[in-house]
Design an enzyme around this catalytic site. Structure first.
Site, PDB file in Angstrom:
ATOM      1  N   GLY A  45       0.863  -1.190   0.000  1.00  0.00           N
ATOM      2  CA  GLY A  45       0.000   0.000   0.000  1.00  0.00           C
ATOM      3  C   GLY A  45       0.885   1.222   0.000  1.00  0.00           C
ATOM      4  O   GLY A  45       1.777   1.337   0.844  1.00  0.00           O
ATOM      5  N   ARG A  78      10.450  -1.624  -4.400  1.00  0.00           N
ATOM      6  CA  ARG A  78       9.333  -1.702  -5.367  1.00  0.00           C
ATOM      7  C   ARG A  78       9.351  -0.397  -6.164  1.00  0.00           C
ATOM      8  O   ARG A  78       9.660   0.650  -5.621  1.00  0.00           O
ATOM      9  CB  ARG A  78       7.972  -1.875  -4.666  1.00  0.00           C
ATOM     10  CG  ARG A  78       7.786  -3.236  -4.009  1.00  0.00           C
ATOM     11  CD  ARG A  78       6.379  -3.399  -3.421  1.00  0.00           C
ATOM     12  NE  ARG A  78       5.381  -3.649  -4.460  1.00  0.00           N
ATOM     13  CZ  ARG A  78       4.064  -3.706  -4.213  1.00  0.00           C
ATOM     14  NH1 ARG A  78       3.615  -3.485  -2.987  1.00  0.00           N
ATOM     15  NH2 ARG A  78       3.200  -3.948  -5.180  1.00  0.00           N
ATOM     16  N   GLN A 172      -5.976  -8.710  -2.601  1.00  0.00           N
ATOM     17  CA  GLN A 172      -6.026  -7.746  -1.486  1.00  0.00           C
ATOM     18  C   GLN A 172      -7.471  -7.356  -1.127  1.00  0.00           C
ATOM     19  O   GLN A 172      -7.784  -7.090   0.035  1.00  0.00           O
ATOM     20  CB  GLN A 172      -5.247  -6.467  -1.828  1.00  0.00           C
ATOM     21  CG  GLN A 172      -3.731  -6.628  -1.924  1.00  0.00           C
ATOM     22  CD  GLN A 172      -3.257  -6.862  -3.339  1.00  0.00           C
ATOM     23  OE1 GLN A 172      -3.898  -7.587  -4.100  1.00  0.00           O
ATOM     24  NE2 GLN A 172      -2.114  -6.298  -3.694  1.00  0.00           N
ATOM     25  N   ASP A 213      -1.385   4.734  -6.370  1.00  0.00           N
ATOM     26  CA  ASP A 213       0.044   4.562  -6.081  1.00  0.00           C
ATOM     27  C   ASP A 213       0.873   5.693  -6.655  1.00  0.00           C
ATOM     28  O   ASP A 213       2.000   5.926  -6.209  1.00  0.00           O
ATOM     29  CB  ASP A 213       0.518   3.206  -6.629  1.00  0.00           C
ATOM     30  CG  ASP A 213      -0.128   2.076  -5.848  1.00  0.00           C
ATOM     31  OD1 ASP A 213      -1.258   1.677  -6.195  1.00  0.00           O
ATOM     32  OD2 ASP A 213       0.480   1.642  -4.853  1.00  0.00           O
ATOM     33  N   ASN A 222      -2.736   2.726 -10.300  1.00  0.00           N
ATOM     34  CA  ASN A 222      -3.254   1.989  -9.160  1.00  0.00           C
ATOM     35  C   ASN A 222      -3.241   0.501  -9.488  1.00  0.00           C
ATOM     36  O   ASN A 222      -2.847   0.091 -10.589  1.00  0.00           O
ATOM     37  CB  ASN A 222      -4.675   2.469  -8.808  1.00  0.00           C
ATOM     38  CG  ASN A 222      -5.103   2.008  -7.422  1.00  0.00           C
ATOM     39  OD1 ASN A 222      -4.425   2.243  -6.434  1.00  0.00           O
ATOM     40  ND2 ASN A 222      -6.232   1.320  -7.367  1.00  0.00           N
ATOM     41  N   LYS A 223      -3.658  -0.304  -8.523  1.00  0.00           N
ATOM     42  CA  LYS A 223      -3.653  -1.756  -8.701  1.00  0.00           C
ATOM     43  C   LYS A 223      -4.275  -2.170 -10.033  1.00  0.00           C
ATOM     44  O   LYS A 223      -5.329  -1.649 -10.419  1.00  0.00           O
ATOM     45  CB  LYS A 223      -4.426  -2.398  -7.551  1.00  0.00           C
ATOM     46  CG  LYS A 223      -4.486  -3.897  -7.569  1.00  0.00           C
ATOM     47  CD  LYS A 223      -3.121  -4.567  -7.654  1.00  0.00           C
ATOM     48  CE  LYS A 223      -2.192  -4.031  -6.613  1.00  0.00           C
ATOM     49  NZ  LYS A 223      -0.761  -4.303  -6.883  1.00  0.00           N
TER      50      LYS A 223
HETATM   51  C1  LIG Z   1      -3.714   3.649  -0.289  1.00  0.00           C
HETATM   52  S1  LIG Z   1      -2.909   3.243  -1.722  1.00  0.00           S
HETATM   53  C2  LIG Z   1      -2.992   1.508  -1.732  1.00  0.00           C
HETATM   54  C3  LIG Z   1      -2.673   0.969  -3.091  1.00  0.00           C
HETATM   55  O1  LIG Z   1      -1.541   0.089  -3.034  1.00  0.00           O
HETATM   56  C4  LIG Z   1      -1.960  -1.170  -3.528  1.00  0.00           C
HETATM   57  O2  LIG Z   1      -0.949  -1.852  -4.212  1.00  0.00           O
HETATM   58  P1  LIG Z   1      -0.123  -3.009  -3.436  1.00  0.00           P
HETATM   59  O3  LIG Z   1      -1.112  -3.788  -2.624  1.00  0.00           O
HETATM   60  O4  LIG Z   1       0.503  -3.794  -4.568  1.00  0.00           O
HETATM   61  O5  LIG Z   1       0.915  -2.273  -2.603  1.00  0.00           O
HETATM   62  C5  LIG Z   1      -3.103  -0.834  -4.450  1.00  0.00           C
HETATM   63  O6  LIG Z   1      -2.658  -0.287  -5.667  1.00  0.00           O
HETATM   64  C6  LIG Z   1      -3.823   0.175  -3.604  1.00  0.00           C
HETATM   65  O7  LIG Z   1      -4.772   0.960  -4.260  1.00  0.00           O
END
Ligand SMILES: CSC[C@H]1O[C@H](OP(=O)(O)O)[C@H](O)[C@@H]1O
Length: 309
Positions: A45, A78, A172, A213, A222-223
């Site tokens: 996140g 990352r 997630q 992100d 974003n994801k």
């Molecule tokens: C509050 S931003 C969270 C954002 O991060 C997640 O990615 P990951 O789980 O791969 O770190 C996802 O894009 C979320 O929206």
């Protein structure tokens, strides 16, 4: 319960890989442990990665490690979430690494509550809100961005329902966002990623709120899957909001210049520990995608709701 805490000169992290069945912790007592935890998504996140990275710099400082060296290594954990880079640079520019990390820790929670306050204003009583991935307390120090909007709307007395898509391949939405909503007794249902468009066509989704992100000229990273949700929302005239702090904005680049992280193909080849495709199948596994600004209704920030840049 915070996603991450500074305790006895260690960074204490909820091990998000173990949720929802087990609430357990990983303790990082050196900066390399923090790098590993970010890489393997013990902590994930954008905001949570950023503040964890800041504490990683504090651990390096305590260890007497050259902070420029530590910064380069932490930044390699990352590549996509801009918060990681911003947080490391902010500690590098500070006089006291630990004090700066602790400041970011407190700021994140205050920022998320401000995002929630503004976001709740666009949520109507009775809304069903779709969210993608986890942009909740577990993606931050606490409270969350997209799920912070949902928490604030609930606290404002609005009866809301939440729909989380599972968010393959890491799930997630299923493992983290559903868990967060159930902890808060907020009505929540889980759907397969591929069902969101159909539910929109049935009038079962009133708004979409997701995290980010990186926000840059032209749109939002974003994801992976966010773009598909945005396309379906546009087609059905459903408001599509991105909730994110200003620290997620990158005003230097076009969103199309963002490095999109490619993760291990086994994340796709396996589900629940079982292989779901022939042995050795080739995989393409981008962890994020790009949602063009034209598909975004507004960006909910700690200073108000603004147009995408
Ligand atoms: C509050 S931003 C969270 C954002 O991060 C997640 O990615 P990951 O789980 O791969 O770190 C996802 O894009 C979320 O929206």
């Amino acid at each position: 319960m915070k996603t991450l805490e500074w305790e006895d000169n260690k960074l204490k992290l909820i091990d998000q890989r173990k949720l929802p069945d087990e609430l357990s912790y990983v303790y990082c007592d050196n900066y390399q442990d923090v790098i590993v935890a970010i890489k393997n998504m013990t902590v994930r996140g954008a905001p949570a990665i950023g503040v964890s990275a800041a504490f990683g710099m504090a651990l390096a400082d305590i260890e007497g490690v050259d902070l420029d060296k530590a910064a380069d290594e932490i930044k390699s954990a990352r590549p996509t979430a801009v918060n990681l880079f911003w947080a490391v640079d902010r500690v590098l520019d500070s006089d006291d690494a630990l004090a700066e990390a602790l400041k970011m820790y407190e700021e994140d929670m205050a920022t998320n509550r401000a995002i929630g306050k503004y976001g709740a204003e666009v949520i109507d009583d009775g809304d069903t809100i779709l969210t993608h991935c986890n942009a909740g307390a577990l993606a931050c120090v606490d409270y969350g961005t997209a799920l912070g909007v949902i928490r604030a709307a609930r606290d404002a007395g609005k009866n809301i329902n939440v729909i989380c898509d599972e968010t393959r391949p890491r799930g997630q939405g299923a493992s983290l966002s559903v868990w967060e909503m159930q902890q808060e007794n907020i009505p929540v249902k889980l759907i397969p990623d591929v069902a969101s468009g159909f539910l929109m066509s049935q009038g079962k989704i009133d708004k979409v709120v997701i995290g980010a992100d990186r926000i840059a000229r032209g749109g939002v990273v974003n994801k992976v899957g966010s773009f598909m949700v945005a396309l379906a929302a546009k087609h059905h005239d459903i408001p599509f909001y991105v909730a994110a702090p200003y620290s997620t904005f990158d005003n230097e680049i076009s969103i199309y210049d963002t490095i999109i992280e490619e993760r291990d193909g086994d994340e796709v080849r396996y589900y629940g520990g079982a292989r779901i495709c022939p042995e050795g199948t080739e995989v393409i596994n981008p962890a994020f995608d790009i949602t063009p600004k034209e598909l975004i209704t507004g960006i909910i920030t700690e200073k108000g709701i603004i147009d995408p840049i």
